[in-house]
Design an enzyme around this catalytic site. Structure first.
Site, PDB file in Angstrom:
ATOM      1  N   SER A 256     -25.262 -43.028  20.755  1.00  0.00           N
ATOM      2  CA  SER A 256     -24.462 -44.249  20.729  1.00  0.00           C
ATOM      3  C   SER A 256     -23.344 -44.098  19.719  1.00  0.00           C
ATOM      4  CB  SER A 256     -25.335 -45.426  20.312  1.00  0.00           C
ATOM      5  OG  SER A 256     -25.729 -45.219  18.971  1.00  0.00           O
ATOM      6  N   LYS A 257     -22.261 -44.799  19.975  1.00  0.00           N
ATOM      7  CA  LYS A 257     -21.081 -44.553  19.134  1.00  0.00           C
ATOM      8  C   LYS A 257     -21.234 -45.092  17.722  1.00  0.00           C
ATOM      9  CE  LYS A 257     -18.193 -48.084  21.301  1.00  0.00           C
ATOM     10  NZ  LYS A 257     -17.040 -48.289  22.121  1.00  0.00           N
ATOM     11  N   ARG A 258     -22.211 -45.932  17.497  1.00  0.00           N
ATOM     12  CA  ARG A 258     -22.461 -46.383  16.130  1.00  0.00           C
ATOM     13  C   ARG A 258     -22.950 -45.220  15.263  1.00  0.00           C
ATOM     14  NH1 ARG A 258     -23.631 -51.786  15.162  1.00  0.00           N
ATOM     15  NH2 ARG A 258     -24.012 -51.224  13.008  1.00  0.00           N
TER      16      ARG A 258
END
Ligand code: GLU
Length: 521
Positions: A256-258
């Site tokens: 995930s981009k987090r």
């Protein structure tokens, strides 16, 4: 003697955001399999979700996959005999196929409104029953249907699914998978706006494009029963399925981009070589017979064998990728070749022509030209996180934003602003200086702050220096992927120094954000 049909695989990305590293991973495996069988790869754009798909995202997908050097044979950019390859240009086909299902009684009109559905779902939830569609419209008498049509009530079209026993699927890697039919909803096939859902369009297209094998992420396994049923209803042969494991963050959660950059374009800009990225993605699920770590796309194709695909959740570890990339830089390039790579990357006239106008007005000597724009050619920039935080934030006359119950700690306030801007940036369709400026002006206004106070931490986050080239122009040149990555980096740095947006605060901030700025994208 009957000839085996040509192997045809495909990827079918939806252009709803940044080109995802998972799409590159799927393209690689579809490509390696197809080419190992002397087959073809199709790229189809699944853009039927009108609210979320954008042409910018499609362009970014084609550009980033093109950069990787894995060439598809048919697609919206290269054409081919089975086009058009963009679903928004094929809507008549889905409607006519849906009509076939209606005529045969495999699909029905459903007039339930979203409110009615939600109310009945809630009731069933309270009674601890399944919350799928309850079949309310499945057997409506024809007079009721006619009356609804006469009243011009909006409707969707749903497919009929069995209610008992189980669906048996064959997966090339996983063998037989059994999914109870009771877990499968009467899926909407055609929405009330006449656009198809993913399931209908995907099946119709895979058939009409003569796809024989599908390599896709394991998140689609639960959709496969619906697809299988559609193939049966239409009397078509279903392509063979191969569900690959999803890429994971080092903590094993779904990529995930987090936690990790997920946009392919970010990797390009951060200085990774496409062949190293492709090699690394290959390592994510595949082992060469001699187990070597460095291999080319061609070597993967030549040795490709399903037996050597691993099913364990592959960890996408940027540090390992960096190590591999370093080997490519050192071992596979002469100085001349490296120079050519740098030019092809960003160190060229085109980039300088964008950057110099920002520096020229303030320069007195040529020697001043080089140090300042170094951040345009960097991955992350370094600075002390405490410098991100202004001494105080001066709110304008009105009260504090609703999620802040007291004069906030400036560190947390900075994190909060970075977060809000992150969300607002998701809404920017065309990444230009004017749009970025508008984004910050809007945030300053809504937060009751001076623009100066809002932009301050961003100067440092983006360029690593408080006195740098103009912020909005710099962000525009840097591009959305790297800009967002640096903002996330600033948030991570603040968190390391104790300015963490806790879960509770994040929730309050979300509420404030949605109330003040409209829903998140
Ligand atoms: N459009 C789907 C996606 O965005 C395609 C899934 C599939 O490969 O069937 O991933």
């Amino acid at each position: 003697m009957s000839q085996k049909p040509e192997v045809r695989t495909r990827i079918a990305p939806s252009p709803t955001g940044d080109p995802h590293i998972g799409t590159a991973y799927m393209l690689l495996f579809n490509y390696a399999f197809a080419k190992s069988q002397r087959g073809k790869v199709v790229l189809r754009i699944e853009d039927t979700d009108q609210a979320r798909c954008t042409p910018e995202s499609e362009t970014a997908i084609l550009k980033s996959l093109g950069w990787l050097g894995i060439q598809w044979d048919e697609g919206p950019d290269v054409g081919g005999p089975a086009g058009p390859y963009r679903q928004s240009e094929r809507t008549d086909l889905y409607r006519s196929h849906c009509q076939i299902l209606m005529d045969q009684g495999h699909a029905y009109r459903c007039f339930c409104t979203p409110e009615e559905l939600a109310a009945r779902r809630q009731e069933r939830r309270e009674q601890k029953q399944s919350t799928g569609y309850d079949g309310f419209c499945a057997e409506l008498p024809s007079e009721t249907v006619q009356a609804n049509l006469d009243e011009a009530k909006p409707f969707v079209i749903r497919m009929r699914t069995p209610k008992s026993s189980e669906c048996l699927l064959q997966d090339m890697l996983r063998g037989e998978i059994a999914i109870p039919w009771e877990n499968v909803d009467d899926q909407v096939l055609l929405k009330s706006d006449g656009f198809p859902t993913y399931h209908l369009a995907n099946v119709v297209d895979d058939h009409l494009m003569s796809i024989t094998h599908i390599f896709r992420g394991e998140e689609w396994i639960s959709s496969a029963p619906k697809h299988k049923l559609l193939y049966q209803y239409f009397g078509w042969q279903m392509p063979q399925l191969c569900h690959l494991p999803l890429l994971r963050n080092p903590d094993k959660s779904k990529l995930s981009k987090r936690k990790n950059p997920t946009s392919i374009l970010y990797y390009r800009q951060a200085g990774f070589l496409p062949e190293a990225l492709v090699n690394y993605l290959g390592l994510m699920g595949y082992t060469l017979p001699d187990e070597r770590e460095m291999f080319t796309l061609q070597e993967m194709v030549e040795t490709f064998d399903l037996k050597r695909i691993r099913l364990g959740g592959p960890i996408f570890d940027v540090q390992k990728l960096t190590w591999l990339n370093g080997r490519y830089i050192r071992e596979k390039h002469s100085v001349d070749q490296l120079l050519a790579r740098l030019t092809e990357w960003f160190l060229n006239d085109e980039t300088w022509k964008k950057i110099l106008p920002l520096i020229q007005p303030r320069a007195e000597k040529l020697t001043e030209i080089l140090p300042r724009p170094a951040f345009f050619f960097a991955d992350m920039v370094e600075y002390s996180p405490e410098n991100l935080v202004p001494k105080s934030y001066k709110f304008q006359a009105e009260t504090l934003p609703a999620d802040l119950d007291q004069e906030p700690d400036p560190g947390l306030m900075t994190a909060r602003l970075l977060r809000i801007v992150q969300w607002e940036m998701e809404k920017i369709r065309s990444w230009k200086a004017e749009a970025l400026q508008q984004c910050f002006v809007n945030v300053a206004e809504k937060e009751g702050l001076k623009l100066r106070d809002v932009v301050k931490p961003f100067f440092l986050a983006i360029s690593g220096s408080p006195t740098s080239t103009p912020l909005f122009e710099s962000m525009a040149i840097l591009g959305s992927d790297m800009t967002r990555r640096r903002i996330q980096h600033a948030l991570d740095k603040l968190a390391e120094t104790g300015h963490v947006i806790s879960k509770k605060k994040e929730k309050a901030l979300q509420e404030h954000y949605q109330k003040t700025y409209g829903p998140n994208i």
